[in-house]
Design an enzyme around this catalytic site. Structure first.
Site, short mmCIF file in Angstrom:
data_model
loop_
_atom_site.label_atom_id
_atom_site.label_comp_id
_atom_site.label_asym_id
_atom_site.label_seq_id
_atom_site.Cartn_x
_atom_site.Cartn_y
_atom_site.Cartn_z
NE ARG A 171 -3.48 -2.26 2.95
CZ ARG A 171 -3.27 -3.32 3.60
NH1 ARG A 171 -1.89 -3.24 4.25
NH2 ARG A 171 -4.14 -4.12 3.77
CE LYS A 195 -6.52 -0.59 4.78
NZ LYS A 195 -7.74 -0.77 3.99
CG HIS A 260 -4.53 0.77 -4.30
ND1 HIS A 260 -3.60 0.79 -2.94
CD2 HIS A 260 -5.37 -0.24 -3.93
CE1 HIS A 260 -4.20 -0.28 -2.27
NE2 HIS A 260 -5.05 -0.71 -2.70
NE ARG A 263 -2.91 -3.63 -1.38
CZ ARG A 263 -2.50 -4.47 -0.34
NH1 ARG A 263 -1.18 -4.61 -0.24
NH2 ARG A 263 -3.11 -4.96 0.35
CE1 TYR A 295 -6.32 -6.87 -6.58
CE2 TYR A 295 -6.15 -8.06 -4.37
CZ TYR A 295 -6.19 -6.92 -5.34
OH TYR A 295 -5.85 -5.53 -4.80
#
Length: 314
Positions: A171, A195, A260, A263, A295
């Site tokens: 991230r 996170k 992003h 990623r 994904y």
């Protein structure tokens, strides 16, 4: 003759707003609610509080100044208000989730008896699949020739940032908080704080290791000693921010791209290559495998597109 009002006696709009803000914080006990949000990232906490302040201020304008007085009718009217304001469905869903989280806490703490969002159907977020960069776009980002006016320190920093983002799937916030002591270049790994302050070790690709070594050799020329161990810096000699990363992407991308997307591309290309879903989940730092599963939808969509484009009878 009217009596002139002394300027000092008039309440400025700024002071009025500050007073309303304090009223909302106190009435809704937002400071206590914030304290309850443990194991969450700073950005997530800020999002919850922003959503709650918006809802509380809207309720206050409608004459409801106590969270215990909010019922399902009030929550439905707020949902209609957000829809009328043409907020994106994902944004509306997030705001309502913040309210639901708040009332779970309020009920447990004895500040409310019911959750007014119970039974309210929130519009789905739209199921938008993440955008994945193709090989041409990645080639431009990662291997483009330096410009004539591109200083060497910037080129080295940009190269390292982009190689780590794509090579390790970080991230942007994780990349900006990296420190020099988090790197173990001889082993090709880095320690990342994700996170919820969760620590994980991620692999560094060979191009990323090489780019990091080139950057580290001149890092001291960009970042002064008082910035400590922070890995990446900007042209002002300050720690790199997400906005700085966006500027790097804007300078190098062949077409408008969000950081992003690197990623997303990291995860999708791993799954395209046969990587295990649980392994990709671990690399990305997802607490729930369902987050990683989106994904697989991207990979299946890419496979179907390749079939349609390549097979003579597709």
């Amino acid at each position: 003759m009217p009596i002139p009002i002394r300027r000092s006696a008039a309440r400025s709009p700024h002071r009025a707003r500050a007073g309303r803000y304090r009223d909302v914080v106190n009435a809704w006990r937002l400071d206590e609610f914030e304290t309850s949000l443990t194991a969450l990232s700073d950005n997530t906490v800020a999002s919850y509080l922003s959503d709650l302040r918006g809802f509380a201020e809207w309720c206050q304008r409608g004459g409801v100044d106590d969270p215990a007085r909010v019922d399902r009718g009030v929550a439905r009217r707020y949902l209609a208000h957000l829809t009328t304001r043409q907020f994106a469905r994902r944004t509306i869903a997030r705001k309502m989730a913040s309210i639901r989280r708040y009332y779970r806490w309020a009920i447990t703490s004895g500040h409310a008896r019911i959750d007014p969002t119970n039974g309210i159907s929130v519009p789905a977020g739209g199921g938008r699949l993440p955008r994945v960069l193709d090989q041409r776009e990645l080639g431009v980002l990662l291997e483009a020739a330096p410009g004539d006016d591109d200083p060497d320190w910037r080129r080295r920093g940009d190269d390292a940032v982009l190689e780590v983002l794509y090579g390790s799937g970080l991230r942007v916030s994780e990349l900006c908080s990296l420190t020099t002591s988090a790197l173990q270049l001889d082993q090709g790994v880095a320690t990342v704080w994700g996170k919820g302050s969760k620590e994980r070790r991620v692999p560094l690709s060979d191009p990323a290791v090489a780019a990091l070594r080139r950057w580290l050799s001149i890092r001291h020329d960009v970042l002064p000693p008082d910035e400590g161990e922070i890995l990446f810096g900007n042209e002002r000699g300050k720690p790199m921010t997400p906005r700085d990363v966006r500027r790097i992407i804007d300078r190098r991308a062949a077409s408008p791209t969000h950081p992003h997307a690197l990623r997303h591309s990291f995860a999708t290309h791993l799954l395209d290559g046969g990587a295990d879903l649980r392994a990709v989940q671990e690399l990305l730092g997802h607490s729930d495998v369902a987050t990683t599963q989106r994904y697989t939808h991207v990979s299946k969509e890419r496979l179907a597109a390749a079939y349609r484009d390549s097979h003579p009878r597709a």
